[in-house]
Design a protein around this motif. Structure first.
Motif, PDB file in Angstrom:
ATOM      1  N   ASP A   1       8.360  -4.213   0.524  1.00 16.54           N
ATOM      2  CA  ASP A   1       7.442  -4.803  -0.459  1.00 16.54           C
ATOM      3  C   ASP A   1       6.639  -3.649  -1.050  1.00 16.54           C
ATOM      4  OD1 ASP A   1       5.534  -6.170  -1.912  1.00 16.54           O
ATOM      5  OD2 ASP A   1       5.185  -7.682  -0.368  1.00 16.54           O
ATOM      6  N   GLN A   2       7.077  -3.176  -2.217  1.00 15.59           N
ATOM      7  CA  GLN A   2       6.478  -1.991  -2.835  1.00 15.59           C
ATOM      8  C   GLN A   2       4.997  -2.195  -3.145  1.00 15.59           C
ATOM      9  OE1 GLN A   2       7.866   0.870  -2.974  1.00 15.59           O
ATOM     10  NE2 GLN A   2       9.939   0.245  -2.426  1.00 15.59           N
ATOM     11  N   GLU A   3       4.642  -3.376  -3.602  1.00 14.55           N
ATOM     12  CA  GLU A   3       3.255  -3.658  -3.977  1.00 14.55           C
ATOM     13  C   GLU A   3       2.311  -3.528  -2.782  1.00 14.55           C
ATOM     14  OE1 GLU A   3       0.805  -7.556  -5.420  1.00 14.55           O
ATOM     15  OE2 GLU A   3       2.775  -7.224  -6.328  1.00 14.55           O
ATOM     16  N   VAL A   4       2.641  -4.188  -1.688  1.00 16.42           N
ATOM     17  CA  VAL A   4       1.786  -4.161  -0.503  1.00 16.42           C
ATOM     18  C   VAL A   4       1.823  -2.783   0.151  1.00 16.42           C
ATOM     19  CG1 VAL A   4       1.398  -5.169   1.780  1.00 16.42           C
ATOM     20  CG2 VAL A   4       2.045  -6.626  -0.136  1.00 16.42           C
ATOM     21  N   THR A   5       2.996  -2.153   0.186  1.00 12.22           N
ATOM     22  CA  THR A   5       3.105  -0.818   0.766  1.00 12.22           C
ATOM     23  C   THR A   5       2.214   0.162   0.007  1.00 12.22           C
ATOM     24  OG1 THR A   5       5.355  -1.235   1.550  1.00 12.22           O
ATOM     25  CG2 THR A   5       4.697   1.058   1.316  1.00 12.22           C
ATOM     26  N   GLY A   6       2.246   0.102  -1.321  1.00  7.01           N
ATOM     27  CA  GLY A   6       1.398   0.972  -2.138  1.00  7.01           C
ATOM     28  C   GLY A   6      -0.078   0.729  -1.893  1.00  7.01           C
ATOM     29  N   ALA A   7      -0.464  -0.530  -1.787  1.00  5.67           N
ATOM     30  CA  ALA A   7      -1.870  -0.870  -1.538  1.00  5.67           C
ATOM     31  C   ALA A   7      -2.321  -0.360  -0.173  1.00  5.67           C
ATOM     32  CB  ALA A   7      -2.074  -2.378  -1.632  1.00  5.67           C
ATOM     33  N   ARG A   8      -1.470  -0.484   0.832  1.00  6.32           N
ATOM     34  CA  ARG A   8      -1.830  -0.014   2.178  1.00  6.32           C
ATOM     35  C   ARG A   8      -1.890   1.504   2.232  1.00  6.32           C
ATOM     36  NH1 ARG A   8      -1.170  -3.498   7.060  1.00  6.32           N
ATOM     37  NH2 ARG A   8      -1.363  -5.576   6.216  1.00  6.32           N
ATOM     38  N   GLN A   9      -0.970   2.170   1.530  1.00  7.75           N
ATOM     39  CA  GLN A   9      -0.995   3.631   1.522  1.00  7.75           C
ATOM     40  C   GLN A   9      -2.242   4.137   0.810  1.00  7.75           C
ATOM     41  OE1 GLN A   9       2.854   4.770   0.000  1.00  7.75           O
ATOM     42  NE2 GLN A   9       3.817   4.560   2.014  1.00  7.75           N
ATOM     43  N   ALA A  10      -2.719   3.404  -0.192  1.00  4.18           N
ATOM     44  CA  ALA A  10      -3.949   3.778  -0.873  1.00  4.18           C
ATOM     45  C   ALA A  10      -5.146   3.666   0.071  1.00  4.18           C
ATOM     46  CB  ALA A  10      -4.162   2.893  -2.096  1.00  4.18           C
ATOM     47  N   GLN A  11      -5.028   2.804   1.080  1.00  6.34           N
ATOM     48  CA  GLN A  11      -6.086   2.644   2.078  1.00  6.34           C
ATOM     49  C   GLN A  11      -5.935   3.632   3.233  1.00  6.34           C
ATOM     50  OE1 GLN A  11      -5.639  -1.409   3.311  1.00  6.34           O
ATOM     51  NE2 GLN A  11      -6.574  -2.257   1.457  1.00  6.34           N
ATOM     52  N   GLY A  12      -4.872   4.436   3.177  1.00  2.34           N
ATOM     53  CA  GLY A  12      -4.643   5.428   4.224  1.00  2.34           C
ATOM     54  C   GLY A  12      -3.757   4.942   5.353  1.00  2.34           C
ATOM     55  N   ILE A  13      -3.147   3.778   5.199  1.00  2.00           N
ATOM     56  CA  ILE A  13      -2.261   3.234   6.234  1.00  2.00           C
ATOM     57  C   ILE A  13      -0.832   3.654   5.895  1.00  2.00           C
ATOM     58  CG2 ILE A  13      -1.398   1.147   7.341  1.00  2.00           C
ATOM     59  CD1 ILE A  13      -4.043  -0.204   6.456  1.00  2.00           C
ATOM     60  N   GLN A  14      -0.235   4.439   6.778  1.00  2.00           N
ATOM     61  CA  GLN A  14       1.116   4.920   6.538  1.00  2.00           C
ATOM     62  C   GLN A  14       2.141   3.896   7.027  1.00  2.00           C
ATOM     63  OE1 GLN A  14       1.790   7.651   4.739  1.00  2.00           O
ATOM     64  NE2 GLN A  14      -0.429   7.724   4.497  1.00  2.00           N
ATOM     65  N   GLY A  15       3.334   3.962   6.474  1.00  2.00           N
ATOM     66  CA  GLY A  15       4.414   3.071   6.862  1.00  2.00           C
ATOM     67  C   GLY A  15       4.781   2.142   5.723  1.00  2.00           C
ATOM     68  N   GLU A  16       5.856   1.432   5.934  1.00  2.00           N
ATOM     69  CA  GLU A  16       6.341   0.511   4.915  1.00  2.00           C
ATOM     70  C   GLU A  16       6.086  -0.927   5.357  1.00  2.00           C
ATOM     71  OE1 GLU A  16      10.400   1.867   4.648  1.00  2.00           O
ATOM     72  OE2 GLU A  16       9.922   2.989   2.822  1.00  2.00           O
ATOM     73  N   TYR A  17       5.791  -1.756   4.399  1.00  2.00           N
ATOM     74  CA  TYR A  17       5.515  -3.171   4.629  1.00  2.00           C
ATOM     75  C   TYR A  17       6.720  -3.946   4.096  1.00  2.00           C
ATOM     76  CZ  TYR A  17       2.693  -7.428   4.804  1.00  2.00           C
ATOM     77  OH  TYR A  17       2.196  -8.670   5.088  1.00  2.00           O
ATOM     78  N   TYR A  18       7.308  -4.798   4.912  1.00  2.00           N
ATOM     79  CA  TYR A  18       8.521  -5.517   4.529  1.00  2.00           C
ATOM     80  C   TYR A  18       8.220  -6.969   4.172  1.00  2.00           C
ATOM     81  CZ  TYR A  18      11.047  -1.568   6.466  1.00  2.00           C
ATOM     82  OH  TYR A  18      11.519  -0.316   6.719  1.00  2.00           O
ATOM     83  N   LYS A  19       9.102  -7.531   3.355  1.00  2.00           N
ATOM     84  CA  LYS A  19       9.062  -8.964   3.085  1.00  2.00           C
ATOM     85  C   LYS A  19      10.459  -9.521   3.301  1.00  2.00           C
ATOM     86  CE  LYS A  19       9.735  -8.612  -1.919  1.00  2.00           C
ATOM     87  NZ  LYS A  19       9.180  -8.925  -3.229  1.00  2.00           N
ATOM     88  N   ARG A  20      10.522 -10.796   3.591  1.00  2.00           N
ATOM     89  CA  ARG A  20      11.777 -11.481   3.894  1.00  2.00           C
ATOM     90  C   ARG A  20      12.318 -12.122   2.621  1.00  2.00           C
ATOM     91  NH1 ARG A  20      13.180 -12.385   8.937  1.00  2.00           N
ATOM     92  NH2 ARG A  20      11.062 -12.047   9.663  1.00  2.00           N
ATOM     93  N   VAL A  21      13.601 -11.885   2.338  1.00  2.00           N
ATOM     94  CA  VAL A  21      14.262 -12.463   1.165  1.00  2.00           C
ATOM     95  C   VAL A  21      15.464 -13.267   1.652  1.00  2.00           C
ATOM     96  CG1 VAL A  21      15.462 -11.971  -1.000  1.00  2.00           C
ATOM     97  CG2 VAL A  21      13.515 -10.563  -0.316  1.00  2.00           C
ATOM     98  N   LEU A  22      15.557 -14.518   1.199  1.00  2.00           N
ATOM     99  CA  LEU A  22      16.645 -15.410   1.600  1.00  2.00           C
ATOM    100  C   LEU A  22      17.648 -15.561   0.468  1.00  2.00           C
ATOM    101  CD1 LEU A  22      14.507 -18.284   3.147  1.00  2.00           C
ATOM    102  CD2 LEU A  22      15.404 -16.269   4.287  1.00  2.00           C
TER     103      LEU A  22
END
Length: 107
Positions: free
Chosen positions: A36-57
């Motif tokens: 999830d590029q949007e959430v990953t970018g927002a978290r990285q802006a807060q200094g939280i490293q790593g990728e945030y995933y979302k589930r797609v069916l």
């Protein structure tokens, strides 16, 4: 005769009140995980490293986000539909820290 007419009318009115559940497609609720590029970018802006995933069916040959699936096919949280019950349990897990491959047995 009047009773028969009233009974028939009541039956028709009650029949119109029944809500049909949406037809459930045969779907694997585990789906696939995508970043999830949007959430990953927002978290990285807060200094939280790593990728945030979302589930797609894959629903009827179309990709659908898991949350959209729940909103469309499971609008009532008090349902007794087994697919919706599992979907709500998966959603609770995913909402905590993002989608994960590791789900409890039975999901």
């Amino acid at each position: 005769m009047l009773r028969l007419i009233m009974l028939a009318t009541a039956g028709l009115l009650l029949g119109g009140c029944l809500q049909e559940e949406p037809a459930f497609p045969n779907v694997d609720l585990h789906g696939r995980l995508v970043v999830d590029q949007e959430v990953t970018g927002a978290r990285q802006a807060q200094g939280i490293q790593g990728e945030y995933y979302k589930r797609v069916l894959s629903v009827n040959g179309q990709d659908m986000a898991f949350n959209d699936f729940v909103r469309h096919y499971c609008p009532d949280s008090n349902t007794r539909n087994e697919t919706c019950i599992k979907a709500f349990r998966i959603k609770k897990i995913d909402d905590v820290s993002g989608a994960t491959r590791f789900l409890p047995n039975g999901l």
